[in-house]
Each structure stands twice: as C-alpha cells, then as structure tokens.
Design a protein around this motif. Structure first.
Motif, mmCIF file in Angstrom:
data_model
loop_
_atom_site.group_PDB
_atom_site.id
_atom_site.type_symbol
_atom_site.label_atom_id
_atom_site.label_comp_id
_atom_site.label_asym_id
_atom_site.label_seq_id
_atom_site.Cartn_x
_atom_site.Cartn_y
_atom_site.Cartn_z
ATOM 1 N N GLY A 184 -6.962 9.795 -2.296
ATOM 2 C CA GLY A 184 -5.905 10.797 -2.257
ATOM 3 C C GLY A 184 -6.305 12.089 -2.950
ATOM 4 N N THR A 185 -6.984 11.961 -4.095
ATOM 5 C CA THR A 185 -7.466 13.164 -4.780
ATOM 6 C C THR A 185 -8.469 13.923 -3.922
ATOM 7 O OG1 THR A 185 -7.166 12.030 -6.901
ATOM 8 C CG2 THR A 185 -8.548 14.003 -6.886
ATOM 9 N N GLY A 186 -9.345 13.181 -3.227
ATOM 10 C CA GLY A 186 -10.311 13.832 -2.350
ATOM 11 C C GLY A 186 -9.643 14.562 -1.203
ATOM 12 N N MET A 187 -8.559 14.009 -0.657
ATOM 13 C CA MET A 187 -7.850 14.696 0.428
ATOM 14 C C MET A 187 -7.183 15.970 -0.061
ATOM 15 S SD MET A 187 -6.241 11.680 2.836
ATOM 16 C CE MET A 187 -5.500 10.736 1.494
ATOM 17 N N VAL A 188 -6.667 15.949 -1.289
ATOM 18 C CA VAL A 188 -6.073 17.169 -1.851
ATOM 19 C C VAL A 188 -7.140 18.245 -2.027
ATOM 20 C CG1 VAL A 188 -4.895 18.139 -3.847
ATOM 21 C CG2 VAL A 188 -4.194 15.911 -2.966
ATOM 22 N N VAL A 189 -8.289 17.856 -2.585
ATOM 23 C CA VAL A 189 -9.381 18.811 -2.755
ATOM 24 C C VAL A 189 -9.880 19.302 -1.399
ATOM 25 C CG1 VAL A 189 -11.730 19.111 -3.642
ATOM 26 C CG2 VAL A 189 -10.050 17.818 -4.967
ATOM 27 N N GLY A 190 -9.964 18.390 -0.411
ATOM 28 C CA GLY A 190 -10.414 18.788 0.910
ATOM 29 C C GLY A 190 -9.475 19.750 1.599
ATOM 30 N N ALA A 191 -8.182 19.695 1.258
ATOM 31 C CA ALA A 191 -7.239 20.639 1.854
ATOM 32 C C ALA A 191 -7.566 22.077 1.460
ATOM 33 C CB ALA A 191 -5.814 20.286 1.435
ATOM 34 N N PHE A 192 -8.111 22.278 0.266
ATOM 35 C CA PHE A 192 -8.490 23.624 -0.168
ATOM 36 C C PHE A 192 -9.868 24.019 0.357
ATOM 37 C CE2 PHE A 192 -5.353 22.277 -3.295
ATOM 38 C CZ PHE A 192 -4.549 23.397 -3.396
ATOM 39 N N LEU A 193 -10.740 23.024 0.583
ATOM 40 C CA LEU A 193 -12.100 23.322 1.039
ATOM 41 C C LEU A 193 -12.257 23.175 2.544
ATOM 42 C CD1 LEU A 193 -14.144 21.475 -1.741
ATOM 43 C CD2 LEU A 193 -13.484 23.890 -1.638
ATOM 44 N N HIS A 194 -11.144 22.934 3.260
ATOM 45 C CA HIS A 194 -11.170 22.780 4.712
ATOM 46 C C HIS A 194 -12.108 21.651 5.140
ATOM 47 C CE1 HIS A 194 -8.948 26.568 4.971
ATOM 48 N NE2 HIS A 194 -9.861 27.105 4.169
ATOM 49 N N GLY A 195 -11.949 20.503 4.537
ATOM 50 C CA GLY A 195 -12.754 19.333 4.878
ATOM 51 C C GLY A 195 -12.056 18.073 4.429
ATOM 52 N N GLY A 196 -12.743 16.949 4.615
ATOM 53 C CA GLY A 196 -12.211 15.679 4.153
ATOM 54 C C GLY A 196 -11.169 15.054 5.046
ATOM 55 N N ARG A 197 -11.064 15.502 6.315
ATOM 56 C CA ARG A 197 -10.060 14.900 7.184
ATOM 57 C C ARG A 197 -10.378 13.438 7.499
ATOM 58 N NH1 ARG A 197 -8.716 19.571 11.757
ATOM 59 N NH2 ARG A 197 -7.927 21.149 10.288
ATOM 60 N N GLY A 198 -11.647 13.095 7.499
ATOM 61 C CA GLY A 198 -12.017 11.715 7.779
ATOM 62 C C GLY A 198 -11.532 10.719 6.745
ATOM 63 N N LEU A 199 -11.106 11.203 5.573
ATOM 64 C CA LEU A 199 -10.629 10.301 4.530
ATOM 65 C C LEU A 199 -9.322 9.614 4.908
ATOM 66 C CD1 LEU A 199 -11.369 12.485 1.373
ATOM 67 C CD2 LEU A 199 -12.657 10.508 2.184
ATOM 68 N N ILE A 200 -8.583 10.215 5.833
ATOM 69 C CA ILE A 200 -7.303 9.610 6.224
ATOM 70 C C ILE A 200 -7.544 8.233 6.840
ATOM 71 C CG2 ILE A 200 -5.274 9.904 7.693
ATOM 72 C CD1 ILE A 200 -5.639 12.891 7.491
ATOM 73 N N GLY A 201 -8.600 8.107 7.642
ATOM 74 C CA GLY A 201 -8.896 6.825 8.266
ATOM 75 C C GLY A 201 -9.270 5.737 7.283
ATOM 76 N N PHE A 202 -9.686 6.112 6.076
ATOM 77 C CA PHE A 202 -10.004 5.128 5.046
ATOM 78 C C PHE A 202 -8.808 4.893 4.116
ATOM 79 C CE2 PHE A 202 -14.056 6.954 6.303
ATOM 80 C CZ PHE A 202 -14.848 5.832 6.456
ATOM 81 N N ALA A 203 -8.033 5.938 3.856
ATOM 82 C CA ALA A 203 -6.937 5.831 2.886
ATOM 83 C C ALA A 203 -5.807 4.947 3.401
ATOM 84 C CB ALA A 203 -6.414 7.219 2.534
ATOM 85 N N VAL A 204 -5.493 5.049 4.691
ATOM 86 C CA VAL A 204 -4.354 4.286 5.233
ATOM 87 C C VAL A 204 -4.603 2.779 5.161
ATOM 88 C CG1 VAL A 204 -2.984 3.841 7.292
ATOM 89 C CG2 VAL A 204 -3.561 6.194 6.672
ATOM 90 N N PRO A 205 -5.721 2.249 5.708
ATOM 91 C CA PRO A 205 -5.927 0.792 5.577
ATOM 92 C C PRO A 205 -6.118 0.346 4.137
ATOM 93 C CG PRO A 205 -7.865 1.846 6.526
ATOM 94 C CD PRO A 205 -6.797 2.873 6.508
ATOM 95 N N ALA A 206 -6.702 1.195 3.282
ATOM 96 C CA ALA A 206 -6.857 0.818 1.876
ATOM 97 C C ALA A 206 -5.501 0.701 1.196
ATOM 98 C CB ALA A 206 -7.731 1.841 1.155
ATOM 99 N N ALA A 207 -4.568 1.607 1.523
ATOM 100 C CA ALA A 207 -3.229 1.532 0.940
ATOM 101 C C ALA A 207 -2.497 0.273 1.406
ATOM 102 C CB ALA A 207 -2.435 2.781 1.308
ATOM 103 N N VAL A 208 -2.651 -0.066 2.690
ATOM 104 C CA VAL A 208 -2.015 -1.290 3.197
ATOM 105 C C VAL A 208 -2.600 -2.524 2.508
ATOM 106 C CG1 VAL A 208 -1.686 -2.709 5.254
ATOM 107 C CG2 VAL A 208 -1.469 -0.228 5.414
#
Length: 412
Positions: A256-280
């Motif tokens: 989640g922290t990486g996705m927040v940082v990626g929002a400012f650096l215009h990157g890190g969209r691929g983290l969503i595919g890892f964060a959702v199953p990890a949260a489940v």
C-alpha cells in the motif's frame, strides 16, 4: 492453448523441457560465488543484482533461497574455457558435485516447515514465469549465428577499414576475394557518384535534422522495489516468530505504501495485482483457527510430578491429552496450566480429590467441563469443583480453549 494474438503458446511441460534444454550457463567472469545469479541475469537480460537480492530474500523463508542457489549451482552448466576442441559448457566437476550435495542435504532438512516450502514454490514459479516470458532473449554472452538477422553486415578488411564495392565476389567463408576493388579514400574525380563515400552526402543546401528522441520506457522501479521490500518484510516477520496473518498484513502495508508513492511518481500500477490477493489471504489467515506454522500435534502428557507440568500446551491441528490423575497434591500446593488447539480436541483427566477451577471454551464445537456441557457456537463453561473429599488439599487451575473442536475435563 492459444494466446491473445492467436499463436499457440507452450504448455507447462513444454516450458520446463525447453528450459532444461537451453538452461543458463554459469559464466567464469563477473560472478560473486557460484555464478548462478550472473547466469540467470545474462540468460534473461536482467540485472544480476536483482537476482542476488531475490536469493537473499528467499533465505528468510525457511532457508529456501539457500536451497535454490545450491540447486542452481548443481544443475546449471559451467562456461568452458574457450580452448580449441573444448565444448562451450560442461557440467559441474566431480569434487564440486560431492561438496554441493553434502551442503544441500542439511539445507533441505531446514526447509521442512511450511515457510520453507512456500519459498521453494515461489522461487520455482518465478523461474518458470521468467523463462516462459523471456526465453526468446539472446544471452549476453552468445554471439549471433552467421547469417542471422542479429548479425549486421559490417565493412570488411584490415586495419584501415577497407571498403568493398557492391557486386564484389565473396568466397564461401564470407571474405572478399582478390577480384574486389578496394579503396581507403574516395577518388579525386567521380562525376557519376560511383564511390560509396559520396552516396551518403547531403544534397546542396540540405541541413541535417536531428532524429527525434525515442520515447523512454516506462519505469518499473517502483513496482520492483516495493515487491522486494514487501517480500523482505514478510520473510523477516515470519523468521522472527510472527504469525502468518501478521506477516502477510505487514507485506500488504508495504504494498500500500508503494502504491501511494507510485501515485506521485506515475508508476507502480502493477502492485494492485499483488495487493488484492495478499489482502484476501491476510483476512483468511486472521479468521481461520489453524496456524500452519505450528504444525500438527498429538500430545499425550503423563507427568510424574507437579513440577513436570508445563505452563502452556499449544497446537494447530490434532489432539492434546493431559493425564494429571496420577499427581498427588500436598496441603496448599497449587498448579496452573493452559492448553489451546486450533482444530481438534483437548481432554484433561484430574485426580479425584483435588480442588479444581476450570475454564473451558471453544469457538465452534462442544465442551464437557466436569459434567457441565455446552455445544454450538462459542460455548463456554467456568466452574469450580472441590472433588470427592470436599474443600481442602491442593488446588489446580485450568484454562482450556479450542478454535474448532471439543474440550473435555474428567475426574480420575
């Protein structure tokens, strides 16, 4: 099976067979230890430093990184010396083979827990996906074959970059023959522009326009760095004794922290595919009564003295039986112990005369606590019983809990 472009894709068996036939070669230069990381980096066109970091992170998963590195050292061939008549690569030598096997045997015993097995599965899956998607890349240490598209025809000749005119004959080895016309400088008079040097000259008045800069590739450093940090945090958490649910939750927090940082650096969209199953997964581990890191248990405890009774008995799946009916309590002597099972049964046998204070509970199942019975969801019984001789003598205090299962306390 066909991909989105309609082309037939290789199956799992074909991918594994192709990897073994064209497996990476451990180089002789640019290595740190056995050359496994450099071999994977050269073969698939990635930075060997990232591969070394992956092996280090894998060591926190029950030592899986060490086992995978030793397996790579054992199975990947070694680059040849380039001497005439020697093959391009060769297998591991006999003495080194024996040494690697001796190191691999204790390393395999160290990964018998689920954390180590998870690390081995994750490493094997990563290597499978790497070869499946990047197997067509040309290894860095491999020269393109003659006549291949990767081999671009270059000027031939000696030290002076001798130019060969078009139409000149070449022999079977690809070298120019004596019939070729060679020049190292353009002729002084060339009205027809026959000299190759004049073909690339600009027209009069034509100004050279700089070529547009190619678009930069999308930066993926945010995704890679965040995934590495998340795996490191999860592995260190489990190595320090934290529960799997807490370890996965920490990894989700890093993602989640990486996705927040990626929002400012215009990157890190691929983290969503890892964060959702990890949260489940973190949610499931938090509600399941089973802690797989504790393993299966079948404890039958028969202590001879009160001092031999431990203060806590735990297990994930199985049964816990405490036979305390042979213990003899002196006047005023006290004993207290706890027992917990995630999935299974707890049964305790008490002496007939000891004063007992017992708390029995389970999230789902049944309890039978010195004759008081409850069943269903979250049954709980707390009772005090003085035994057949009434109050007096020794005292025992029990706290028995189960996630899913039965809790029973008997006399004698």
């Amino acid at each position: 099976m066909r991909g989105p472009d309609g082309k037939k894709t290789a199956g799992i068996e074909d991918t594994v067979r192709d990897f073994w036939a064209d497996r990476p070669v451990r180089p002789r230069t640019g290595t740190k230890l056995g050359g496994v990381s450099a071999a994977l980096g050269n073969r698939y066109g990635i930075d060997p430093v990232l591969v070394r970091v992956a092996f280090v992170v894998g060591t926190f998963y029950g030592g899986a990184g060490i086992v995978l590195y030793l397996l790579g050292w054992l199975l990947l061939p070694r680059e040849g010396t380039g001497r005439p008549g020697e093959s391009r690569s060769h297998t591991t030598s006999g003495p080194m083979l024996v040494l690697l096997v001796l190191l691999l045997i204790p390393a395999l015993f160290a990964v018998t827990d689920l954390a180590g097995l998870f690390g081995l599965i994750l490493g094997g899956l990563a290597l499978y996906l790497l070869h499946r998607h990047y197997r067509d890349r040309t290894p860095r240490d491999r020269t393109p074959a003659p006549g291949s598209p990767a081999q671009v025809e270059q000027p031939t000749g000696g030290e002076n970059n001798t130019w060969v005119y078009p139409g000149a004959d070449r022999d079977s080895a690809g070298y120019s023959t004596a019939a070729e016309t060679e020049r190292t400088s353009p002729p002084s008079w060339d009205p027809l522009g026959a000299a190759p040097f004049a073909w690339d000259l600009p027209e009069p008045g034509e100004q050279h326009q700089p070529e547009p800069e190619p678009p930069r590739a999308q930066r993926r450093s945010v995704t890679l760095v965040t995934l590495g940090l998340a795996l490191s945090a999860g592995g260190i958490s489990m190595a320090s004794g934290m529960s799997p649910a807490d370890a996965v939750a920490i990894g989700v927090g890093v993602l989640g922290t990486g996705m927040v940082v990626g929002a400012f650096l215009h990157g890190g969209r691929g983290l969503i595919g890892f964060a959702v199953p990890a949260a489940v997964l973190a949610m499931l581990l938090s509600v399941l009564p089973i802690d797989p890191w504790r393993g299966f248990t079948s404890q039958q405890v028969r202590p001879d003295t009160i001092g031999a009774v431990r203060g806590n008995y735990t297990g994930s799946v199985g049964n816990i039986e405490l036979h305390l009916d042979d213990l003899r309590f002196a006047e005023g002597q006290d004993l207290g112990t706890r027992a917990h099972i995630g999935l299974g049964n707890i049964s305790v046998h008490l002496p007939p005369d000891v004063d007992a204070t017992v708390r029995c509970s389970t999230d789902m199942g049944a309890v039978d606590c010195l004759g008081e019975q409850r069943e269903g969801r979250q049954p709980r019984v707390e009772t005090t019983d003085f035994g057949a001789d009434g109050p007096g003598g020794g005292t025992i205090t029990l706290d028995l809990t189960a996630g899913t299962g039965n809790v029973e306390v008997f006399r004698g």
